[in-house]
Every structure is written in structure tokens, then in C-alpha cells.
Design a protein around this motif. Structure first.
Motif, PDB file in Angstrom:
ATOM      1  N   VAL A 110       0.815  -1.212   0.000  1.00 34.63           N
ATOM      2  CA  VAL A 110       0.000   0.000   0.000  1.00 34.63           C
ATOM      3  C   VAL A 110       0.851   1.266   0.000  1.00 34.63           C
ATOM      4  CG1 VAL A 110      -2.022  -1.058   1.046  1.00 34.63           C
ATOM      5  CG2 VAL A 110      -0.262  -0.067   2.512  1.00 34.63           C
ATOM      6  N   ARG A 111       2.124   1.153   0.344  1.00 36.10           N
ATOM      7  CA  ARG A 111       2.983   2.326   0.373  1.00 36.10           C
ATOM      8  C   ARG A 111       4.442   1.887   0.293  1.00 36.10           C
ATOM      9  NH1 ARG A 111       1.311   4.931   4.949  1.00 36.10           N
ATOM     10  NH2 ARG A 111      -0.212   5.976   3.673  1.00 36.10           N
ATOM     11  N   ALA A 112       5.189   2.589  -0.528  1.00 32.81           N
ATOM     12  CA  ALA A 112       6.640   2.399  -0.591  1.00 32.81           C
ATOM     13  C   ALA A 112       7.277   3.707  -0.167  1.00 32.81           C
ATOM     14  CB  ALA A 112       7.073   2.027  -1.997  1.00 32.81           C
ATOM     15  N   ILE A 113       8.203   3.642   0.768  1.00 31.64           N
ATOM     16  CA  ILE A 113       8.843   4.851   1.294  1.00 31.64           C
ATOM     17  C   ILE A 113      10.301   4.857   0.847  1.00 31.64           C
ATOM     18  CG2 ILE A 113       9.469   6.115   3.367  1.00 31.64           C
ATOM     19  CD1 ILE A 113       7.116   4.667   4.735  1.00 31.64           C
ATOM     20  N   PRO A 114      10.689   5.827   0.032  1.00 32.00           N
ATOM     21  CA  PRO A 114      12.084   5.879  -0.411  1.00 32.00           C
ATOM     22  C   PRO A 114      13.012   6.238   0.743  1.00 32.00           C
ATOM     23  CG  PRO A 114      10.892   7.797  -1.192  1.00 32.00           C
ATOM     24  CD  PRO A 114       9.884   6.905  -0.515  1.00 32.00           C
ATOM     25  N   THR A 115      14.221   5.698   0.712  1.00 31.01           N
ATOM     26  CA  THR A 115      15.193   5.987   1.765  1.00 31.01           C
ATOM     27  C   THR A 115      16.169   7.082   1.358  1.00 31.01           C
ATOM     28  OG1 THR A 115      16.582   4.197   0.947  1.00 31.01           O
ATOM     29  CG2 THR A 115      15.087   3.682   2.761  1.00 31.01           C
ATOM     30  N   GLY A 116      16.044   7.586   0.165  1.00 27.70           N
ATOM     31  CA  GLY A 116      16.937   8.630  -0.321  1.00 27.70           C
ATOM     32  C   GLY A 116      17.565   8.200  -1.631  1.00 27.70           C
ATOM     33  N   LYS A 117      18.094   9.154  -2.350  1.00 28.13           N
ATOM     34  CA  LYS A 117      18.657   8.880  -3.669  1.00 28.13           C
ATOM     35  C   LYS A 117      19.811   7.887  -3.580  1.00 28.13           C
ATOM     36  CE  LYS A 117      20.586  10.997  -7.738  1.00 28.13           C
ATOM     37  NZ  LYS A 117      21.039  12.202  -8.385  1.00 28.13           N
ATOM     38  N   GLY A 118      19.681   6.785  -4.285  1.00 26.10           N
ATOM     39  CA  GLY A 118      20.750   5.804  -4.369  1.00 26.10           C
ATOM     40  C   GLY A 118      20.992   5.000  -3.100  1.00 26.10           C
ATOM     41  N   ALA A 119      20.134   5.116  -2.102  1.00 26.06           N
ATOM     42  CA  ALA A 119      20.354   4.415  -0.833  1.00 26.06           C
ATOM     43  C   ALA A 119      19.541   3.127  -0.790  1.00 26.06           C
ATOM     44  CB  ALA A 119      19.961   5.311   0.335  1.00 26.06           C
ATOM     45  N   THR A 120      20.182   2.063  -0.402  1.00 24.09           N
ATOM     46  CA  THR A 120      19.517   0.781  -0.276  1.00 24.09           C
ATOM     47  C   THR A 120      19.472   0.399   1.194  1.00 24.09           C
ATOM     48  OG1 THR A 120      20.379   0.102  -2.418  1.00 24.09           O
ATOM     49  CG2 THR A 120      19.594  -1.637  -0.965  1.00 24.09           C
ATOM     50  N   SER A 121      18.291   0.016   1.672  1.00 28.50           N
ATOM     51  CA  SER A 121      18.156  -0.415   3.064  1.00 28.50           C
ATOM     52  C   SER A 121      18.798  -1.770   3.247  1.00 28.50           C
ATOM     53  CB  SER A 121      16.682  -0.506   3.459  1.00 28.50           C
ATOM     54  OG  SER A 121      16.109   0.762   3.441  1.00 28.50           O
ATOM     55  N   PHE A 122      19.484  -1.930   4.347  1.00 28.64           N
ATOM     56  CA  PHE A 122      20.093  -3.206   4.678  1.00 28.64           C
ATOM     57  C   PHE A 122      19.414  -3.809   5.896  1.00 28.64           C
ATOM     58  CE2 PHE A 122      23.732  -5.699   6.478  1.00 28.64           C
ATOM     59  CZ  PHE A 122      23.748  -6.658   5.490  1.00 28.64           C
ATOM     60  N   VAL A 123      19.137  -2.988   6.919  1.00 23.68           N
ATOM     61  CA  VAL A 123      18.470  -3.456   8.131  1.00 23.68           C
ATOM     62  C   VAL A 123      17.446  -2.421   8.589  1.00 23.68           C
ATOM     63  CG1 VAL A 123      20.349  -4.919   8.953  1.00 23.68           C
ATOM     64  CG2 VAL A 123      20.323  -2.531   9.585  1.00 23.68           C
ATOM     65  N   LEU A 124      16.384  -2.899   9.234  1.00 22.96           N
ATOM     66  CA  LEU A 124      15.322  -2.027   9.730  1.00 22.96           C
ATOM     67  C   LEU A 124      14.964  -2.413  11.156  1.00 22.96           C
ATOM     68  CD1 LEU A 124      12.994  -2.202   6.607  1.00 22.96           C
ATOM     69  CD2 LEU A 124      14.424  -0.269   7.266  1.00 22.96           C
ATOM     70  N   ALA A 125      14.572  -1.424  11.956  1.00 19.02           N
ATOM     71  CA  ALA A 125      14.116  -1.681  13.323  1.00 19.02           C
ATOM     72  C   ALA A 125      12.975  -0.727  13.643  1.00 19.02           C
ATOM     73  CB  ALA A 125      15.249  -1.492  14.323  1.00 19.02           C
ATOM     74  N   PRO A 126      11.819  -1.258  14.054  1.00 15.80           N
ATOM     75  CA  PRO A 126      10.711  -0.377  14.427  1.00 15.80           C
ATOM     76  C   PRO A 126      10.933   0.235  15.809  1.00 15.80           C
ATOM     77  CG  PRO A 126      10.095  -2.656  14.761  1.00 15.80           C
ATOM     78  CD  PRO A 126      11.467  -2.664  14.154  1.00 15.80           C
ATOM     79  N   SER A 127      10.423   1.446  15.989  1.00 19.68           N
ATOM     80  CA  SER A 127      10.485   2.111  17.289  1.00 19.68           C
ATOM     81  C   SER A 127       9.428   1.503  18.203  1.00 19.68           C
ATOM     82  CB  SER A 127      10.234   3.604  17.127  1.00 19.68           C
ATOM     83  OG  SER A 127      10.026   4.208  18.377  1.00 19.68           O
ATOM     84  N   GLN A 128       9.790   1.221  19.450  1.00 18.65           N
ATOM     85  CA  GLN A 128       8.822   0.702  20.415  1.00 18.65           C
ATOM     86  C   GLN A 128       7.920   1.806  20.948  1.00 18.65           C
ATOM     87  OE1 GLN A 128       8.542  -2.624  20.913  1.00 18.65           O
ATOM     88  NE2 GLN A 128      10.105  -2.698  19.321  1.00 18.65           N
ATOM     89  N   SER A 129       8.430   3.040  20.993  1.00 18.21           N
ATOM     90  CA  SER A 129       7.638   4.142  21.548  1.00 18.21           C
ATOM     91  C   SER A 129       6.766   4.826  20.499  1.00 18.21           C
ATOM     92  CB  SER A 129       8.549   5.169  22.216  1.00 18.21           C
ATOM     93  OG  SER A 129       9.414   5.749  21.270  1.00 18.21           O
TER      94      SER A 129
END
Length: 145
Positions: free
Chosen positions: A10-29
Motif C-alpha cells: 500500500v505504500r513504498a517509502i524511499p530511503t533517499g537517492k541511491g540508498a539501499t536499506s540493509f536493516v530495519l528496526a521499528p520504534s517501540q515508543s
């Protein structure tokens, strides 16, 4: 974002020009906030509620030299995050003033070792510990300021 009900993105969020995500962590707060570690060494804080064309990008450029291999939010301090990279560093950051890390451990797993995992724990006195695992096959703990 993925909709379980619709079985579709439903949504794709870009991380910035030319940047590839390697790891993600959700905020608990703040459940709509995700910390991303990128292959270019940058950290990005993303607000998943933002439209794909206007993501709320905040972050720490140049947090590591090379791939960020692990990121974690502090379980007790909502503005504090930790990161580790293939550069061998384990770092702690306050997102309110990210110019200099709160903690900066070089060659944390020995020369030429990569840090591959991070987790928060507590020591016997209930103080916060940041624990890392590296390519040297060892787990190490650091008292966090």
C-alpha cells in the motif's frame, strides 16, 4: 507498507537517492517510525505515515564507513539508537543531537572484523548493556552511557 487484508503493498517509502536499506528496526515508543541502516553507511529515521513522494527523512549521514549491518532503538530512551557496521564500529546515538555518537567503539570485534548483530540487555546490576556479535565469532557487551 503491506496490507495483510488486501495482500498488496500500500505504500513504498524511499530511503533517499541511491540508498539501499540493509536493516530495519521499528520504534517501540512510536510504532509508525522505523530506523533504517543503509549500505552507504547512513542511518535514516522514516515515518511510515508519510506519502511515498514526501517521506519524513531524518537521520545520521556517514554514521558508518560502509554497510550498516545492525540497528536497534533503546528500550528505555526513545531518542537513543544503536548501530553497528561492517567497518567494525558499534555506536550509540541521540537522535536529538546526532553530530557526535554517545558511544563509539572501534574494532569492537578485532581488526578487520565486521559487527553483524546488536541487542539490548541488562547486566547483573540492571544497567543497560549493548551486546554485539561479530565475524570473530564472539559476543561482546558494552555498558551504555
Amino acid at each position: 507498507s503491506w496490507s495483510v487484508e488486501a495482500q498488496a503493498m500500500v505504500r513504498a517509502i524511499p530511503t533517499g537517492k541511491g540508498a539501499t536499506s540493509f536493516v530495519l528496526a521499528p520504534s517501540q515508543s512510536t510504532p509508525t517510525t522505523v530506523l533504517g541502516g543503509l549500505v552507504d553507511g547512513n542511518l535514516r529515521v522514516l515515518d511510515c505515515r508519510e506519502a511515498a513522494s514526501t517521506p519524513n527523512l531524518q537521520g545520521i549521514p556517514g554514521a558508518h564507513r560502509g554497510w550498516v549491518s545492525a540497528v536497534e532503538w533503546s528500550p528505555t530512551r526513545p531518542n537513543v539508537v544503536a548501530s553497528a557496521g561492517h567497518d567494525g564500529f558499534v555506536k550509540g546515538w541521540d537522535l536529538r543531537s546526532p553530530k557526535d555518537p554517545l558511544m563509539n567503539v572501534a574494532e569492537s570485534h578485532g581488526p578487520n572484523s565486521k559487527v553483524q548483530a546488536l541487542a539490548w540487555s541488562r547486566d547483573k546490576d540492571q544497567s543497560m548493556l549493548l551486546v554485539s556479535g561479530g565475524s570473530d565469532g564472539k559476543i561482546r557487551g558494552y555498558t551504555f552511557p
